[in-house]
Design an enzyme around this catalytic site. Structure first.
Site, PDB file in Angstrom:
ATOM      1  N   TYR A 137      -9.031  44.558  13.473  1.00 45.33           N
ATOM      2  CA  TYR A 137      -8.703  45.190  11.767  1.00 45.33           C
ATOM      3  C   TYR A 137      -7.824  43.813  11.296  1.00 45.33           C
ATOM      4  O   TYR A 137      -8.410  43.219  10.092  1.00 45.33           O
ATOM      5  CB  TYR A 137      -7.803  46.180  11.771  1.00 45.33           C
ATOM      6  CG  TYR A 137      -9.137  47.215  11.747  1.00 45.33           C
ATOM      7  CD1 TYR A 137      -9.449  47.729  10.681  1.00 45.33           C
ATOM      8  CD2 TYR A 137      -9.226  47.862  12.983  1.00 45.33           C
ATOM      9  CE1 TYR A 137     -10.579  48.798  10.625  1.00 45.33           C
ATOM     10  CE2 TYR A 137     -10.290  48.976  13.095  1.00 45.33           C
ATOM     11  CZ  TYR A 137     -11.035  49.307  12.024  1.00 45.33           C
ATOM     12  OH  TYR A 137     -11.978  50.401  11.815  1.00 45.33           O
ATOM     13  N   GLU A 189      -9.964  56.487  14.661  1.00 42.84           N
ATOM     14  CA  GLU A 189     -10.872  55.764  15.830  1.00 42.84           C
ATOM     15  C   GLU A 189     -10.228  56.108  17.260  1.00 42.84           C
ATOM     16  O   GLU A 189     -10.636  56.153  18.153  1.00 42.84           O
ATOM     17  CB  GLU A 189     -11.132  54.436  15.526  1.00 42.84           C
ATOM     18  CG  GLU A 189     -12.223  54.204  14.642  1.00 42.84           C
ATOM     19  CD  GLU A 189     -12.256  52.898  14.082  1.00 42.84           C
ATOM     20  OE1 GLU A 189     -11.772  51.979  14.442  1.00 42.84           O
ATOM     21  OE2 GLU A 189     -12.834  52.726  12.918  1.00 42.84           O
ATOM     22  N   TYR A 244     -29.453  54.705  18.861  1.00 43.67           N
ATOM     23  CA  TYR A 244     -30.747  55.556  18.988  1.00 43.67           C
ATOM     24  C   TYR A 244     -30.228  57.153  19.196  1.00 43.67           C
ATOM     25  O   TYR A 244     -29.585  57.350  19.920  1.00 43.67           O
ATOM     26  CB  TYR A 244     -31.457  55.115  20.021  1.00 43.67           C
ATOM     27  CG  TYR A 244     -31.940  53.630  20.114  1.00 43.67           C
ATOM     28  CD1 TYR A 244     -32.940  53.317  19.157  1.00 43.67           C
ATOM     29  CD2 TYR A 244     -31.419  52.681  20.667  1.00 43.67           C
ATOM     30  CE1 TYR A 244     -33.361  52.180  18.876  1.00 43.67           C
ATOM     31  CE2 TYR A 244     -32.140  51.283  20.548  1.00 43.67           C
ATOM     32  CZ  TYR A 244     -33.261  51.139  19.966  1.00 43.67           C
ATOM     33  OH  TYR A 244     -33.512  50.057  19.629  1.00 43.67           O
ATOM     34  N   LEU A 266     -37.730  61.438  13.135  1.00 39.39           N
ATOM     35  CA  LEU A 266     -37.963  62.819  13.659  1.00 39.39           C
ATOM     36  C   LEU A 266     -37.102  63.083  14.912  1.00 39.39           C
ATOM     37  O   LEU A 266     -36.709  64.095  15.396  1.00 39.39           O
ATOM     38  CB  LEU A 266     -39.417  63.095  14.127  1.00 39.39           C
ATOM     39  CG  LEU A 266     -39.952  62.851  15.469  1.00 39.39           C
ATOM     40  CD1 LEU A 266     -40.960  63.459  15.569  1.00 39.39           C
ATOM     41  CD2 LEU A 266     -39.924  61.516  15.660  1.00 39.39           C
ATOM     42  N   PHE A 321     -28.733  58.070   7.712  1.00 34.84           N
ATOM     43  CA  PHE A 321     -29.267  56.916   7.590  1.00 34.84           C
ATOM     44  C   PHE A 321     -29.348  56.081   8.905  1.00 34.84           C
ATOM     45  O   PHE A 321     -28.388  56.051   9.612  1.00 34.84           O
ATOM     46  CB  PHE A 321     -28.542  55.834   6.767  1.00 34.84           C
ATOM     47  CG  PHE A 321     -28.480  56.382   5.297  1.00 34.84           C
ATOM     48  CD1 PHE A 321     -29.633  55.994   4.450  1.00 34.84           C
ATOM     49  CD2 PHE A 321     -27.447  56.997   4.503  1.00 34.84           C
ATOM     50  CE1 PHE A 321     -29.851  56.235   2.958  1.00 34.84           C
ATOM     51  CE2 PHE A 321     -27.465  57.258   3.270  1.00 34.84           C
ATOM     52  CZ  PHE A 321     -28.675  57.081   2.712  1.00 34.84           C
ATOM     53  N   PHE A 322     -30.566  55.554   9.211  1.00 35.17           N
ATOM     54  CA  PHE A 322     -30.786  54.957  10.212  1.00 35.17           C
ATOM     55  C   PHE A 322     -30.155  53.345  10.009  1.00 35.17           C
ATOM     56  O   PHE A 322     -31.000  52.722   9.487  1.00 35.17           O
ATOM     57  CB  PHE A 322     -31.914  54.723  11.018  1.00 35.17           C
ATOM     58  CG  PHE A 322     -32.556  55.856  11.779  1.00 35.17           C
ATOM     59  CD1 PHE A 322     -31.503  56.839  12.308  1.00 35.17           C
ATOM     60  CD2 PHE A 322     -33.921  56.242  12.061  1.00 35.17           C
ATOM     61  CE1 PHE A 322     -31.847  57.889  12.803  1.00 35.17           C
ATOM     62  CE2 PHE A 322     -34.115  57.302  12.909  1.00 35.17           C
ATOM     63  CZ  PHE A 322     -33.180  58.312  13.141  1.00 35.17           C
TER      64      PHE A 322
END
Length: 412
Positions: free
Chosen positions: A95, A137, A208, A279, A397-398
């Site tokens: 950061y 995080e 994925y 899908l 969103f991918f």
């Protein structure tokens, strides 16, 4: 806690960020990778080359400035980004590097307009924003490691089975090399794969979606092979997975992550809408609902170019055939002759509002959708026109986040 004067200075920069945000983030990434080329092992190079990452970061910076006095407003966005950071291995020590580089980019792009007062205010504001991310995080890293079957960093998994699902999508069944338990996940979540590809200078990490229900002894991902197209290079990781990864090979995975998850507490009907490889999280949700919540009414809608590229169709149809509560519909943009002869689809062309009204049994439902960005814009617009409450609409969103303003075109 930021002083009121600092807050007002940050808010005064909102119009400037709206106008120059993407220019700032483009320069930011140029400076970042020049000064710290090791970070190329974390970031997705394809998203950089296509400009999606720069736009996503610009939107995030703009939102942070706009709500600097109410950072809790953007907490959902923070959590979504934090999930990706945890899955990629972004750490607290990154950061300060990002902060220094962002300030340098602001100064370069805005020139004399970036006064010392503005830069000092942004330095303080960035510190507050960074602390929020680091805190969120840190909890995610701890939870990931301490949960049953969990781990930190990347863990070795062996490819147990590779199944071709369509002309462009292949499923990979992965089991831990150490033979231990694997972490549970929520339907809709993803894993990151870290891969060293021969001939490539940097490590590549891709995310994925898990495409099967949780509770199995394996993780399944179903990956679309991204071949080169005009203006778009081939997907290095997806092509390598399809062409070179075989039974017994080792892949390195981070623990499951992601905010796009099935609400298991909601007993209302569910509508799952997907386009193309979008899908994959929907099939995970469908499998989970069929196995664990058989009483819920489910409508599964999928759009594909044609039957040749329609993956996991047989699995979905088998699930639907076992329950009167589940309905499945296919929309093909350009069906093949075989598709026509076998009546393999329910609608030709693209998903549109009238057809959605016909096949969705009730608007009192939870709606989930995923697919290419233009497809998602069209679905979102249709659901808005149907009067579906924003709280009942969930999407993923991918890749880097985008916005869902209505689209003028659609794709499968």
């Amino acid at each position: 806690m930021l002083r009121e004067q600092t807050i007002q200075i940050i808010k005064s920069t909102v119009p400037v960020l709206e106008k120059h945000g993407v220019d700032i983030t483009k320069r930011f990434y140029q400076l970042l990778f020049t000064g710290h080329p090791e970070l190329l092992n974390i970031f997705n190079h394809a998203n950089q080359s296509q400009g999606r990452q720069q736009t996503a970061l610009a939107n995030a910076v703009y939102a942070a400035a706009k709500y600097i006095d109410k950072l809790e407003t953007i907490l959902p966005v923070v959590k979504q980004i934090a999930h990706k950071h945890r899955s990629l291995g972004v750490k607290a020590e990154h950061y300060p590097i990002v902060g220094q580089t962002l300030l340098a980019a602001i100064k370069e792009v805005l020139g004399d307009a970036a006064t010392e007062e503005i830069l000092n205010a942004w330095a303080k504001a960035y510190g507050e924003i960074a602390n929020v991310f680091i805190s969120v995080e840190s909890e995610m890293y701890q939870q990931s490691e301490e949960q049953k079957g969990g781990w930190s960093g990347f863990r070795a998994f062996r490819l147990e089975r590779k199944v071709k699902e369509s002309d462009v999508i292949t499923s990979f069944y992965l089991v831990p090399q150490d033979g231990g338990a694997i972490a549970a996940f929520e339907p809709g979540q993803y894993v990151s794969i870290k891969m060293e590809i021969p001939g490539e200078q940097n490590t590549h990490i891709r995310q994925y979606s898990l495409s099967d229900a949780p509770g199995k002894s394996y993780y399944r991902i179903s990956v679309k092979r991204e071949d080169a197209m005009p203006g778009k290079p081939a997907g290095k990781v997806s092509v390598h997975l399809h062409e070179h990864v075989e039974h017994g090979d080792i892949l390195w995975l981070s623990a499951p992550a992601g905010e796009f998850t099935l609400d298991r507490q909601d007993s209302r009907p569910v509508v799952l809408i997907s386009g193309g490889v979008g899908l994959t999280p929907m099939v995970s949700m469908l499998n989970t609902l069929a196995e664990s919540y058989p009483a819920r009414l489910i409508t599964f809608i999928h759009a594909a170019h044609n039957g040749n590229v329609h993956a996991l169709r047989q699995q979905v149809e088998e699930i639907a055939s076992r329950s009167p509560q589940i309905s499945a519909y296919w929309c093909y943009a350009k069906p093949t002759d075989h598709d026509r002869r076998t009546n393999a689809f329910h609608k030709e062309g693209y998903i549109d509002l009238p057809w959605l009204r016909d096949v969705i049994p009730t608007q009192e439902a939870s709606f989930y959708f995923c697919g290419p960005v233009p497809f998602m814009k069209t679905i979102n617009s249709s659901l808005n026109q149907m009067g579906i409450a924003a709280a009942d609409v969930h999407y993923e969103f991918f890749g880097p986040a985008d916005n869902l303003e209505p689209a003028n075109d659609v794709v499968d």
